[in-house]
Each structure stands twice: as C-alpha cells, then as structure tokens.
Write a protein that holds these residues in place. Structure first.
Motif, PDB file in Angstrom:
ATOM      1  N   VAL A  79       7.540 -18.511   9.870  1.00 22.70           N
ATOM      2  CA  VAL A  79       6.504 -17.600   9.363  1.00 22.70           C
ATOM      3  C   VAL A  79       7.147 -16.339   8.805  1.00 22.70           C
ATOM      4  CG1 VAL A  79       4.551 -16.124  10.026  1.00 22.70           C
ATOM      5  CG2 VAL A  79       4.672 -18.487  10.865  1.00 22.70           C
ATOM      6  N   ARG A  80       8.090 -15.787   9.559  1.00 27.00           N
ATOM      7  CA  ARG A  80       8.754 -14.561   9.123  1.00 27.00           C
ATOM      8  C   ARG A  80       9.512 -14.789   7.809  1.00 27.00           C
ATOM      9  NH1 ARG A  80       9.222 -10.068  10.922  1.00 27.00           N
ATOM     10  NH2 ARG A  80       8.581 -10.499  13.052  1.00 27.00           N
ATOM     11  N   ALA A  81      10.292 -15.867   7.744  1.00 27.16           N
ATOM     12  CA  ALA A  81      11.106 -16.133   6.546  1.00 27.16           C
ATOM     13  C   ALA A  81      10.250 -16.472   5.333  1.00 27.16           C
ATOM     14  CB  ALA A  81      12.095 -17.270   6.836  1.00 27.16           C
ATOM     15  N   ALA A  82       9.155 -17.188   5.559  1.00 25.04           N
ATOM     16  CA  ALA A  82       8.317 -17.621   4.445  1.00 25.04           C
ATOM     17  C   ALA A  82       7.359 -16.540   3.962  1.00 25.04           C
ATOM     18  CB  ALA A  82       7.521 -18.870   4.847  1.00 25.04           C
ATOM     19  N   LEU A  83       6.991 -15.609   4.837  1.00 25.96           N
ATOM     20  CA  LEU A  83       5.964 -14.634   4.468  1.00 25.96           C
ATOM     21  C   LEU A  83       6.421 -13.192   4.656  1.00 25.96           C
ATOM     22  CD1 LEU A  83       3.004 -14.081   3.594  1.00 25.96           C
ATOM     23  CD2 LEU A  83       2.378 -14.261   6.008  1.00 25.96           C
ATOM     24  N   PHE A  84       6.614 -12.788   5.873  1.00 34.42           N
ATOM     25  CA  PHE A  84       6.795 -11.366   6.160  1.00 34.42           C
ATOM     26  C   PHE A  84       8.107 -10.776   5.667  1.00 34.42           C
ATOM     27  CE2 PHE A  84       3.482 -12.621   9.187  1.00 34.42           C
ATOM     28  CZ  PHE A  84       2.486 -11.760   8.751  1.00 34.42           C
ATOM     29  N   ASP A  85       9.148 -11.568   5.560  1.00 36.99           N
ATOM     30  CA  ASP A  85      10.416 -11.051   5.031  1.00 36.99           C
ATOM     31  C   ASP A  85      10.310 -10.655   3.556  1.00 36.99           C
ATOM     32  OD1 ASP A  85      11.602 -11.344   7.481  1.00 36.99           O
ATOM     33  OD2 ASP A  85      12.803 -13.099   6.937  1.00 36.99           O
ATOM     34  N   HIS A  86       9.250 -11.081   2.898  1.00 35.48           N
ATOM     35  CA  HIS A  86       9.062 -10.792   1.469  1.00 35.48           C
ATOM     36  C   HIS A  86       8.096  -9.633   1.222  1.00 35.48           C
ATOM     37  CE1 HIS A  86      11.244 -14.478   0.734  1.00 35.48           C
ATOM     38  NE2 HIS A  86      10.456 -15.051   1.625  1.00 35.48           N
ATOM     39  N   LEU A  87       7.641  -8.994   2.292  1.00 31.36           N
ATOM     40  CA  LEU A  87       6.647  -7.935   2.181  1.00 31.36           C
ATOM     41  C   LEU A  87       7.159  -6.641   2.797  1.00 31.36           C
ATOM     42  CD1 LEU A  87       3.484  -9.940   3.349  1.00 31.36           C
ATOM     43  CD2 LEU A  87       4.229  -9.510   0.990  1.00 31.36           C
ATOM     44  N   PRO A 110       6.220  -3.085   4.899  1.00 27.35           N
ATOM     45  CA  PRO A 110       5.214  -2.798   5.930  1.00 27.35           C
ATOM     46  C   PRO A 110       3.858  -2.420   5.320  1.00 27.35           C
ATOM     47  CG  PRO A 110       7.309  -1.849   6.566  1.00 27.35           C
ATOM     48  CD  PRO A 110       7.483  -2.368   5.155  1.00 27.35           C
ATOM     49  N   HIS A 111       3.863  -1.697   4.222  1.00 26.67           N
ATOM     50  CA  HIS A 111       2.605  -1.340   3.549  1.00 26.67           C
ATOM     51  C   HIS A 111       1.890  -2.586   3.034  1.00 26.67           C
ATOM     52  CE1 HIS A 111      -0.306   1.044   1.373  1.00 26.67           C
ATOM     53  NE2 HIS A 111      -0.012   0.392   0.259  1.00 26.67           N
ATOM     54  N   GLN A 112       2.627  -3.538   2.481  1.00 25.44           N
ATOM     55  CA  GLN A 112       2.020  -4.770   1.986  1.00 25.44           C
ATOM     56  C   GLN A 112       1.457  -5.613   3.130  1.00 25.44           C
ATOM     57  OE1 GLN A 112       5.509  -6.064  -0.204  1.00 25.44           O
ATOM     58  NE2 GLN A 112       4.392  -5.854  -2.150  1.00 25.44           N
ATOM     59  N   VAL A 113       2.135  -5.601   4.282  1.00 32.54           N
ATOM     60  CA  VAL A 113       1.627  -6.329   5.453  1.00 32.54           C
ATOM     61  C   VAL A 113       0.276  -5.747   5.861  1.00 32.54           C
ATOM     62  CG1 VAL A 113       1.994  -6.837   7.908  1.00 32.54           C
ATOM     63  CG2 VAL A 113       3.890  -7.044   6.282  1.00 32.54           C
ATOM     64  N   LYS A 114       0.177  -4.417   5.879  1.00 37.56           N
ATOM     65  CA  LYS A 114      -1.083  -3.759   6.213  1.00 37.56           C
ATOM     66  C   LYS A 114      -2.163  -4.122   5.193  1.00 37.56           C
ATOM     67  CE  LYS A 114      -3.135   0.623   7.365  1.00 37.56           C
ATOM     68  NZ  LYS A 114      -3.430   1.894   6.834  1.00 37.56           N
ATOM     69  N   GLN A 115      -1.806  -4.112   3.913  1.00 35.69           N
ATOM     70  CA  GLN A 115      -2.767  -4.479   2.872  1.00 35.69           C
ATOM     71  C   GLN A 115      -3.209  -5.930   3.025  1.00 35.69           C
ATOM     72  OE1 GLN A 115      -0.334  -3.435  -0.570  1.00 35.69           O
ATOM     73  NE2 GLN A 115      -1.858  -1.881  -1.123  1.00 35.69           N
ATOM     74  N   LEU A 116      -2.273  -6.820   3.308  1.00 37.99           N
ATOM     75  CA  LEU A 116      -2.591  -8.235   3.485  1.00 37.99           C
ATOM     76  C   LEU A 116      -3.605  -8.410   4.616  1.00 37.99           C
ATOM     77  CD1 LEU A 116      -1.669 -11.072   2.412  1.00 37.99           C
ATOM     78  CD2 LEU A 116      -0.124 -11.116   4.376  1.00 37.99           C
ATOM     79  N   GLU A 117      -3.366  -7.725   5.726  1.00 38.18           N
ATOM     80  CA  GLU A 117      -4.297  -7.793   6.848  1.00 38.18           C
ATOM     81  C   GLU A 117      -5.673  -7.278   6.442  1.00 38.18           C
ATOM     82  OE1 GLU A 117      -5.008  -6.045  11.353  1.00 38.18           O
ATOM     83  OE2 GLU A 117      -3.387  -5.226  10.135  1.00 38.18           O
ATOM     84  N   GLU A 118      -5.728  -6.145   5.779  1.00 37.60           N
ATOM     85  CA  GLU A 118      -7.013  -5.568   5.364  1.00 37.60           C
ATOM     86  C   GLU A 118      -7.751  -6.480   4.394  1.00 37.60           C
ATOM     87  OE1 GLU A 118      -5.859  -1.755   3.821  1.00 37.60           O
ATOM     88  OE2 GLU A 118      -5.607  -0.881   5.819  1.00 37.60           O
TER      89      GLU A 118
END
Length: 170
Positions: free
Chosen positions: A121-129, A131-139
């Motif tokens: 999950v980390r390698a496929a998604l979160f390593d490419h974002l 922290p601001h983008q992670v927050k936006q993705l969640e919202e």
C-alpha cells in the motif's frame, strides 16, 4: 433532460482515477495471492475482524465496513470458514443475525501478511504523495463516500450495498 457531459479536465481526472484504482487493486491482489493465497477482499475481512472488539463483528456491520452486499460477504466468510480463518456464530442480541469471528489461525494469518500488505500500500500509493496530498485524498474520498451513502436520519437513504436485502440470516 440534457446530458451534462464531462469537461475535458473531468474526463482526464475520471480516467486517471479509474486507471489508478484498477492498478492499485491489482497490485494488492497480486501481493496477497503471493503471500497468503487470498484475494484482497478476503484479507480485508480478516483485517477488519482483527481490529474489532473480541475479533467479532455482526455480519451486517462487517458488510457496511467493507461496503459490500451481505450476500457477497456471506460467500466470502463461507470460504474463510472452510480455511479455518473465520467462524460464524449466532448473534445473541439479534436472533436474525450472525456474527463473524476471527479464529486464532485467522489472526496469525493477519499478523503474518500485514507487513507485506502495508508495504505494498505504501509503495503503490502513499510513497507518491506529499502529506498535504494525503490529507486532500482523505477529504475528497470521505466527502464522496458520505454523499453516496445518503442520510440515515430523516433524509433519503441511499441504496448502498450493505442495506440491500439478500439473506434473512446476514
């Protein structure tokens, strides 16, 4: 009624979302098949049960967490029961329902497979974002999910999978 066609930017965003979603699900399925011989859906059931109090959830509550129909969940739990990873129990507070319980073998499977799953999950998604983008993705996805789920309190209730009638024992 006039069709509200997607703008070119919306079309690109839609296709990017669909492509990324399919690729992510494929990556998760491949990793879980290699490490545990199971599909992502089955692992998601085990993981949700591992986080529940006493490693038990009413089937309808589990279906809601997973955003799937009760009949699909029943099929998956039956398969996991055959593998000794989950056990179905009577629901003591609602005689019409049943409870899915994670067995010790199921918990051991989650503990063995979780590190590889999280790394995927980390390698496929979160390593490419960022922290601001992670927050936006969640919202973004929280807002979409809330809109699609409807309102239980007085408003229109959406036709979501876990509310569909499929079996009186779910």
């Amino acid at each position: 009624m006039t069709t509200r066609w997607l703008t070119p930017q919306e079309q690109r965003a839609w296709r990017a979302y669909m492509g990324a979603t399919l690729l992510l699900e494929d990556a998760l399925d491949r990793q879980l098949q290699q490490e545990a011989g199971m599909a992502h859906m089955y692992y998601s059931i085990l993981a949700n049960l591992s986080e529940a109090p006493e490693r038990r959830l009413r089937m309808t509550d589990l279906a809601e967490r997973l955003k799937i129909t009760r009949s699909r969940l029943t099929y998956a739990v039956t398969r996991l029961e055959k593998d000794g990873l989950v056990r179905r129990e009577e629901c003591h507070w609602d005689k019409r329902g049943s409870v899915a319980a994670l067995t010790d073998e199921g918990m051991a499977t989650v503990e063995r497979v979780a590190p590889g799953h999280v790394e995927t999950v980390r390698a496929a998604l979160f390593d490419h974002l960022t922290p601001h983008q992670v927050k936006q993705l969640e919202e973004i996805f929280t807002g979409i999910a809330q809109a699609l789920q409807g309102d239980d309190e007085g408003g229109a209730v959406a036709d979501v999978p876990w509310r569909r009638r499929s079996s009186p024992c779910s």
